[in-house]
Design an enzyme around this catalytic site. Sequence first.
Site, PDB file in Angstrom:
ATOM      1  N   ASN A  79      -3.259   2.674   5.688  1.00 19.37           N
ATOM      2  CA  ASN A  79      -2.323   1.562   5.536  1.00 19.37           C
ATOM      3  C   ASN A  79      -2.284   0.794   6.844  1.00 19.37           C
ATOM      4  O   ASN A  79      -2.315   1.395   7.922  1.00 19.37           O
ATOM      5  CB  ASN A  79      -0.907   2.060   5.245  1.00 19.37           C
ATOM      6  CG  ASN A  79      -0.735   2.544   3.835  1.00 19.37           C
ATOM      7  OD1 ASN A  79      -1.655   2.468   3.031  1.00 19.37           O
ATOM      8  ND2 ASN A  79       0.441   3.071   3.529  1.00 19.37           N
ATOM      9  N   GLY A  80      -2.156  -0.518   6.771  1.00 17.65           N
ATOM     10  CA  GLY A  80      -2.016  -1.310   7.986  1.00 17.65           C
ATOM     11  C   GLY A  80      -3.174  -2.283   8.166  1.00 17.65           C
ATOM     12  O   GLY A  80      -3.964  -2.525   7.258  1.00 17.65           O
TER      13      GLY A  80
ATOM     14  N   LYS B  81      28.257  -3.990   7.266  1.00 10.14           N
ATOM     15  CA  LYS B  81      27.313  -4.646   6.378  1.00 10.14           C
ATOM     16  C   LYS B  81      28.010  -5.625   5.448  1.00 10.14           C
ATOM     17  O   LYS B  81      27.558  -6.749   5.258  1.00 10.14           O
ATOM     18  CB  LYS B  81      26.560  -3.589   5.555  1.00 10.14           C
ATOM     19  CG  LYS B  81      25.540  -4.174   4.582  1.00 10.14           C
ATOM     20  CD  LYS B  81      24.446  -4.907   5.329  1.00 10.14           C
ATOM     21  CE  LYS B  81      23.429  -5.501   4.373  1.00 10.14           C
ATOM     22  NZ  LYS B  81      22.469  -6.358   5.084  1.00 10.14           N
TER      23      LYS B  81
ATOM     24  N   GLU C  50      20.045 -19.000  12.179  1.00 12.75           N
ATOM     25  CA  GLU C  50      19.793 -17.613  11.784  1.00 12.75           C
ATOM     26  C   GLU C  50      19.095 -16.838  12.894  1.00 12.75           C
ATOM     27  O   GLU C  50      19.416 -15.669  13.153  1.00 12.75           O
ATOM     28  CB  GLU C  50      18.964 -17.569  10.501  1.00 12.75           C
ATOM     29  CG  GLU C  50      18.631 -16.172  10.001  1.00 12.75           C
ATOM     30  CD  GLU C  50      19.843 -15.344   9.621  1.00 12.75           C
ATOM     31  OE1 GLU C  50      19.675 -14.135   9.391  1.00 12.75           O
ATOM     32  OE2 GLU C  50      20.971 -15.890   9.553  1.00 12.75           O
TER      33      GLU C  50
ATOM     34  N   HIS D 128      24.333 -33.839  25.240  1.00 14.19           N
ATOM     35  CA  HIS D 128      25.772 -34.041  25.098  1.00 14.19           C
ATOM     36  C   HIS D 128      26.538 -32.838  25.633  1.00 14.19           C
ATOM     37  O   HIS D 128      27.573 -32.446  25.076  1.00 14.19           O
ATOM     38  CB  HIS D 128      26.125 -34.316  23.631  1.00 14.19           C
ATOM     39  CG  HIS D 128      25.549 -35.593  23.120  1.00 14.19           C
ATOM     40  ND1 HIS D 128      26.138 -36.822  23.325  1.00 14.19           N
ATOM     41  CD2 HIS D 128      24.398 -35.834  22.443  1.00 14.19           C
ATOM     42  CE1 HIS D 128      25.390 -37.769  22.776  1.00 14.19           C
ATOM     43  NE2 HIS D 128      24.323 -37.194  22.241  1.00 14.19           N
TER      44      HIS D 128
ATOM     45  N   GLU E   4      23.515 -10.464  17.281  1.00 15.57           N
ATOM     46  CA  GLU E   4      24.196  -9.389  16.578  1.00 15.57           C
ATOM     47  C   GLU E   4      23.565  -8.027  16.807  1.00 15.57           C
ATOM     48  O   GLU E   4      24.265  -7.010  16.719  1.00 15.57           O
ATOM     49  CB  GLU E   4      24.299  -9.694  15.085  1.00 15.57           C
ATOM     50  CG  GLU E   4      23.009  -9.699  14.311  1.00 15.57           C
ATOM     51  CD  GLU E   4      23.218 -10.041  12.834  1.00 15.57           C
ATOM     52  OE1 GLU E   4      24.355  -9.890  12.340  1.00 15.57           O
ATOM     53  OE2 GLU E   4      22.256 -10.484  12.182  1.00 15.57           O
TER      54      GLU E   4
ATOM     55  N   CYS F 296       0.819  -1.209   0.000  1.00 11.19           N
ATOM     56  CA  CYS F 296       0.000   0.000   0.000  1.00 11.19           C
ATOM     57  C   CYS F 296       0.856   1.264   0.000  1.00 11.19           C
ATOM     58  O   CYS F 296       1.994   1.264   0.423  1.00 11.19           O
ATOM     59  CB  CYS F 296      -0.964   0.056   1.177  1.00 11.19           C
ATOM     60  SG  CYS F 296      -2.093  -1.325   1.305  1.00 11.19           S
TER      61      CYS F 296
ATOM     62  N   LYS G  55      20.518 -13.393  14.703  1.00 15.44           N
ATOM     63  CA  LYS G  55      19.765 -12.139  14.793  1.00 15.44           C
ATOM     64  C   LYS G  55      19.721 -11.641  16.238  1.00 15.44           C
ATOM     65  O   LYS G  55      19.840 -10.453  16.491  1.00 15.44           O
ATOM     66  CB  LYS G  55      18.338 -12.333  14.263  1.00 15.44           C
ATOM     67  CG  LYS G  55      18.242 -12.441  12.774  1.00 15.44           C
ATOM     68  CD  LYS G  55      18.610 -11.127  12.107  1.00 15.44           C
ATOM     69  CE  LYS G  55      19.103 -11.321  10.694  1.00 15.44           C
ATOM     70  NZ  LYS G  55      20.450 -11.887  10.602  1.00 15.44           N
TER      71      LYS G  55
ATOM     72  N   TRP H 216      -3.215  -2.722  -1.367  1.00 14.32           N
ATOM     73  CA  TRP H 216      -2.871  -4.141  -1.468  1.00 14.32           C
ATOM     74  C   TRP H 216      -3.904  -4.871  -0.616  1.00 14.32           C
ATOM     75  O   TRP H 216      -3.948  -4.684   0.591  1.00 14.32           O
ATOM     76  CB  TRP H 216      -1.463  -4.394  -0.969  1.00 14.32           C
ATOM     77  CG  TRP H 216      -1.033  -5.831  -1.033  1.00 14.32           C
ATOM     78  CD1 TRP H 216      -1.249  -6.794  -0.103  1.00 14.32           C
ATOM     79  CD2 TRP H 216      -0.311  -6.467  -2.087  1.00 14.32           C
ATOM     80  NE1 TRP H 216      -0.708  -7.985  -0.492  1.00 14.32           N
ATOM     81  CE2 TRP H 216      -0.125  -7.820  -1.720  1.00 14.32           C
ATOM     82  CE3 TRP H 216       0.201  -6.034  -3.309  1.00 14.32           C
ATOM     83  CZ2 TRP H 216       0.553  -8.725  -2.524  1.00 14.32           C
ATOM     84  CZ3 TRP H 216       0.874  -6.942  -4.099  1.00 14.32           C
ATOM     85  CH2 TRP H 216       1.042  -8.269  -3.708  1.00 14.32           C
TER      86      TRP H 216
ATOM     87  N   ARG I 140       5.665  -0.580  -4.007  1.00 13.82           N
ATOM     88  CA  ARG I 140       5.140  -1.200  -2.797  1.00 13.82           C
ATOM     89  C   ARG I 140       4.128  -2.310  -3.105  1.00 13.82           C
ATOM     90  O   ARG I 140       3.811  -3.112  -2.240  1.00 13.82           O
ATOM     91  CB  ARG I 140       4.474  -0.138  -1.912  1.00 13.82           C
ATOM     92  CG  ARG I 140       5.435   0.935  -1.443  1.00 13.82           C
ATOM     93  CD  ARG I 140       4.714   2.016  -0.681  1.00 13.82           C
ATOM     94  NE  ARG I 140       4.262   1.556   0.612  1.00 13.82           N
ATOM     95  CZ  ARG I 140       4.980   1.640   1.729  1.00 13.82           C
ATOM     96  NH1 ARG I 140       6.200   2.137   1.695  1.00 13.82           N
ATOM     97  NH2 ARG I 140       4.488   1.221   2.874  1.00 13.82           N
TER      98      ARG I 140
END
Length: 622
Positions: free
Chosen positions: A112-113, A617, A495, A518, A502, A2, A499, A76, A27
Site C-alpha cells: 500500500n502507498g 467534537k 478554514e 487597512h 485549533e 487499498c 486548522k 486501488w 477502502r
Amino acid sequence: MCGIVGFTGHHQAAPILLDGLSRLEYRGYDSAGLAVRDGEKLAEVVKATGRLRNLSEKTDDGRTLPGTCGIGHTRWATHGEPSQTNAHPHVSGNCTGSGSGEVESEVVGVHNGIIENFRELKEKLLKHGYEFYSQTDTEVVVKLVDYYYKKYKLGPIDAIAKTMVRVRGSYALELMFKDYPGEIWVARKDSPMIIGITDGETYVASDVPAILKYTRDVYYIDNHEFARLVPGEAHFYNLDGDEIEKQSTEITFSAEAAEKGGYEHFMMKEIHEQPKAIADTLNSVIKDGKIDLSDIGLTDEQIAGVSSLTIVACGSAWHTGMAAQYVFEDLARIPVRVELASEFRYRRPILDPSQLVVVISQSGETADTLEALRLAKNSGIKTLAIVNVVGSSIAREADNVFYTLAGPEIAVATTKAYSAQLAALYTLAVQFGLVRGKIGEEDYARYIADLQTIPQKIEKIIEDKERIQWFASKFSHIHDAFFIGRGIDYAICLEGSLKMKEISYIHSEAYAAGELKHGTISLIEDGTLVIGVLTQKALYEKTVSNMVECKSRGAYLMAIAPYGRYDAEDTCNFVTYVPTIDPHFAASLAVVPLQLLGYYISVAKGLDVDKPRNLAKSVTVE
C-alpha cells in the site's frame, strides 16, 4: 485506498485472507490477489480484476489454495491501469504476472502507498538485468528487495533495511521469501499496518476490522520499522536491523481503539478518507449524469421559487457556507447571506417567507445551529439541513435533509465532514443554477463532470504530503501565521487558519487580502509566516501583489497554487501545488494541504492532535 492482509498459522490461509479483504472493501479497490505457501512449496499467486467476489470464485472461496501462510491485497490503481497484470501480489522473477499458479521467485509481495522514486529505482534494476512485466511501483520495490537480498546474501533483515533506506514515499509492505517458508516480513512508513497474535497464529492488516474476528491483541508497527512474523510471534526491527521490543494493545469496540485503523491519529485517517466521503456524497445525488434532489425533497418548482438563501452554521461548517456563497451567487445568481448561528439567533433577522434557510452541522446536534433552525421554522421559513448523522435533532426537525456520507468522524478538527459538506453545497448550487436558467445544459454537464474528479485529485494531493510534513517541521516554532486570499480563496483561508490554531495552538488569522493595508500589515515582521491561497485565476495577480507587500516587510511566503502556476515560485519561498479544477470548486482541493500543514505542525510540537485542549467534537451546549 487499498487493503492488505496476511496470515501465518495452523489454519488454511486463503479463506482467512479473503475474509479479511472483505472487511476492507470500504477502502475502495479495482482488483485483488492472494499469494499462499504450502510448506516448502513455491508460493501460488492468484489475481482477479473487479470485485473481491471474482477472486473468491476463482479460488472457490479460498479452498483451492492449500497452505497456512499467505498475503492478500485489494488494489486501488495508482501506477498502472486496473488490470490483472498490475494487480498485487507482485514477484521478483521475470514472469508476466498475469496468470495464476506457482511462481519461481525469491520474493513475493504486496504494497500500500506510493513509491515516489520508483522510476529511478527501475532504471537501476534494469541495468542489473531485471525485467518488468507491470506498470506498478510495487513490482519495483519487490525487485529491489530481491536485488539487495541476492547482492549481500545477509538475509531478509538486511535486504529490507537497505530497501527502506533507498525508497522514498509511503508504504505498508508485506513480503514472503522462498527460503523462509511460514514467514511473512512487513515494513511500514506512513501507510497503516497492524499485527495481531492469538493461539499460535499471526495476522497482519491495514485496518483493524480485517482481524477483529480473530484477535484483539495487536501491535502497531511504527514508521521506519519492519517485522518478521511467524505463527504466534512477531519480531520487530529498526532501520539498523536491531530487534526492538513493542507492547501489544488490546482492541475494544471503542472508536479510539477500533477505528484508527493503524494511523497514528484519527485526523490523518480522516484526511485520507476525504476522497471516499466526497465521492459517496456526490454519488448520493448524481445519477445518470444529472443531479437528483428527490431524496432530499427539493423539487425544481421549490428551487425556482426561492428568493434568497441564508446559510447558518458554526466553525468549519460556517466556512463551507462562506465558500458556497460565492458559488451560489455566481452560478445561480441568487442572493446569499452566511450567518454564524450563535449570532443569528440573538438578533432579529429579517426573514422573507420565500427564502430558504440552510443549516449545516456534522453532528446534527450543534446547539446554536439547532436553535437557529427552530427560529427559522417558527418564522414560517422553509429549512434545509446538511448533516452527517442520521436521526440527529437537526435532521429530525428540518423540513428537508441532505445527508453527507462522511461516516463517523472522531478527530475534533474536522476534515472529511467539512469536505463532504462542500460537496453537498456544490451540487445544490449547480442544480439551482440550472433550474433558475443561469447555466445551460452544456455547462451543467461540465460542472458535474468536474465535481466527480475531486476525489481522485485529492488522492494526488495526499500522495505529496511529505513535502508539507517537511515544511511543517521547519515552522513548528512560529508564534503567528496569516492566511490571505480573495474570493473563494479567502473562504479557504478561514478554514486553513482554524486548522492551524485549533490543533497546533499557534495564533493565526485569515484575511481577505485586500484588507491587509487597512491595519493588519502592521503586524508583519521578520519571519512572520504568510500563506497565500492562489486558486482564483482572475484574482491571482492581486493576491500575489499583496504577498509581495508582506515579503518586503520580512514575511516568509508560502503559497497554494494550481499546477501550471509555477511563476508563484518567483515570489514565494515555498509553493505547494494542487490539481487544476473549475475555480468554483477549488476549496475542496486547496484546503487539503492546509489540513496537512496544521496536522504536521501539531505532531511536530508533540500535541494531542485528535483531542486539542478546551475543544469538543460536538458543541451541544451554548
